[in-house]
Write a protein that holds these residues in place. Structure first.
Motif, PDB file in Angstrom:
ATOM      1  N   VAL A  39      11.063   1.941   0.564  1.00 17.68           N
ATOM      2  CA  VAL A  39      10.988   3.309   1.060  1.00 17.68           C
ATOM      3  C   VAL A  39      10.261   4.155   0.016  1.00 17.68           C
ATOM      4  O   VAL A  39      10.541   4.056  -1.176  1.00 17.68           O
ATOM      5  CB  VAL A  39      12.386   3.891   1.397  1.00 17.68           C
ATOM      6  CG1 VAL A  39      13.317   3.849   0.212  1.00 17.68           C
ATOM      7  CG2 VAL A  39      12.291   5.295   1.934  1.00 17.68           C
ATOM      8  N   TYR A  40       9.305   4.958   0.480  1.00 21.25           N
ATOM      9  CA  TYR A  40       8.553   5.810  -0.434  1.00 21.25           C
ATOM     10  C   TYR A  40       7.955   6.972   0.354  1.00 21.25           C
ATOM     11  O   TYR A  40       7.989   6.999   1.586  1.00 21.25           O
ATOM     12  CB  TYR A  40       7.466   5.026  -1.179  1.00 21.25           C
ATOM     13  CG  TYR A  40       6.444   4.348  -0.291  1.00 21.25           C
ATOM     14  CD1 TYR A  40       5.220   4.959  -0.018  1.00 21.25           C
ATOM     15  CD2 TYR A  40       6.692   3.106   0.265  1.00 21.25           C
ATOM     16  CE1 TYR A  40       4.275   4.337   0.786  1.00 21.25           C
ATOM     17  CE2 TYR A  40       5.758   2.483   1.070  1.00 21.25           C
ATOM     18  CZ  TYR A  40       4.552   3.097   1.327  1.00 21.25           C
ATOM     19  OH  TYR A  40       3.633   2.486   2.125  1.00 21.25           O
ATOM     20  N   ILE A  41       7.402   7.927  -0.374  1.00 19.34           N
ATOM     21  CA  ILE A  41       6.754   9.092   0.235  1.00 19.34           C
ATOM     22  C   ILE A  41       5.273   9.038  -0.122  1.00 19.34           C
ATOM     23  O   ILE A  41       4.921   8.825  -1.284  1.00 19.34           O
ATOM     24  CB  ILE A  41       7.368  10.407  -0.284  1.00 19.34           C
ATOM     25  CG1 ILE A  41       8.833  10.491   0.109  1.00 19.34           C
ATOM     26  CG2 ILE A  41       6.600  11.611   0.264  1.00 19.34           C
ATOM     27  CD1 ILE A  41       9.575  11.637  -0.551  1.00 19.34           C
ATOM     28  N   ASP A  42       4.450   9.225   0.887  1.00 24.55           N
ATOM     29  CA  ASP A  42       3.014   9.218   0.657  1.00 24.55           C
ATOM     30  C   ASP A  42       2.341   9.858   1.870  1.00 24.55           C
ATOM     31  O   ASP A  42       2.971  10.042   2.911  1.00 24.55           O
ATOM     32  CB  ASP A  42       2.500   7.790   0.468  1.00 24.55           C
ATOM     33  CG  ASP A  42       1.155   7.727  -0.237  1.00 24.55           C
ATOM     34  OD1 ASP A  42       0.569   8.789  -0.524  1.00 24.55           O
ATOM     35  OD2 ASP A  42       0.692   6.608  -0.494  1.00 24.55           O
ATOM     36  N   GLU A  43       1.068  10.170   1.715  1.00 25.46           N
ATOM     37  CA  GLU A  43       0.301  10.644   2.860  1.00 25.46           C
ATOM     38  C   GLU A  43      -0.131   9.433   3.675  1.00 25.46           C
ATOM     39  O   GLU A  43      -0.065   8.301   3.197  1.00 25.46           O
ATOM     40  CB  GLU A  43      -0.892  11.453   2.386  1.00 25.46           C
ATOM     41  CG  GLU A  43      -0.467  12.743   1.707  1.00 25.46           C
ATOM     42  CD  GLU A  43      -1.620  13.582   1.209  1.00 25.46           C
ATOM     43  OE1 GLU A  43      -2.785  13.207   1.454  1.00 25.46           O
ATOM     44  OE2 GLU A  43      -1.353  14.592   0.557  1.00 25.46           O
ATOM     45  N   PHE A  44      -0.557   9.653   4.901  1.00 29.88           N
ATOM     46  CA  PHE A  44      -0.999   8.558   5.754  1.00 29.88           C
ATOM     47  C   PHE A  44      -2.170   9.032   6.587  1.00 29.88           C
ATOM     48  O   PHE A  44      -2.101  10.059   7.256  1.00 29.88           O
ATOM     49  CB  PHE A  44       0.141   8.108   6.669  1.00 29.88           C
ATOM     50  CG  PHE A  44      -0.219   6.923   7.509  1.00 29.88           C
ATOM     51  CD1 PHE A  44      -0.394   5.674   6.944  1.00 29.88           C
ATOM     52  CD2 PHE A  44      -0.379   7.059   8.872  1.00 29.88           C
ATOM     53  CE1 PHE A  44      -0.726   4.574   7.723  1.00 29.88           C
ATOM     54  CE2 PHE A  44      -0.706   5.965   9.658  1.00 29.88           C
ATOM     55  CZ  PHE A  44      -0.877   4.722   9.082  1.00 29.88           C
TER      56      PHE A  44
END
Length: 122
Positions: A39-44
């Motif tokens: 699980v991580y946070i990033d743009e897509f």
């Protein structure tokens, strides 16, 4: 925002409300913690040739709701803004390899989910 998350004893639940559930053709995902590998946070930035199967995609407005296939991998995407998103990499959860969704506070969701995954390992 039309998404809510909850953390049960054994699974993470992503609920889509209102029009989001209509556009995605799905109203909830119940993901066992044991299926979540990362699980991580990033743009897509979805590739233009990503197939919607079924789902709604309005690329110029950054709206992506539903199931998409790129190469041999399935994605569930639920977002309508170009902002950092919560990314889940899953294994053994139906056809999906990635679940990517927008939340008002993605960091809080990531922290709570990582906490649940750590508890699972103990």
């Amino acid at each position: 925002m039309g998404r809510k998350v909850s953390f049960t004893k054994d699974e993470f639940v992503l609920r889509l409300n209102g029009l989001l559930s209509v556009f995605a053709l799905k109203w909830q995902l119940r993901i066992p913690y044991k299926a979540i590998k990362r699980v991580y946070i990033d743009e897509f930035d979805p590739p233009m040739w990503m197939l919607k199967m079924p789902g709604t995609a309005i690329a110029p407005l950054n709206i992506f709701e539903g199931s998409f296939k790129f190469g041999n991998e399935w994605y569930f995407i639920s977002c309508e803004h170009n902002v950092p998103l919560v990314h889940l990499e899953v294994d053994g959860f139906g056809k999906y390899k990635y679940i990517i969704f927008e939340m008002e506070n993605p960091r809080a969701v990531m922290i709570e989910l990582r906490k649940k995954l750590r508890e699972l390992d103990e």
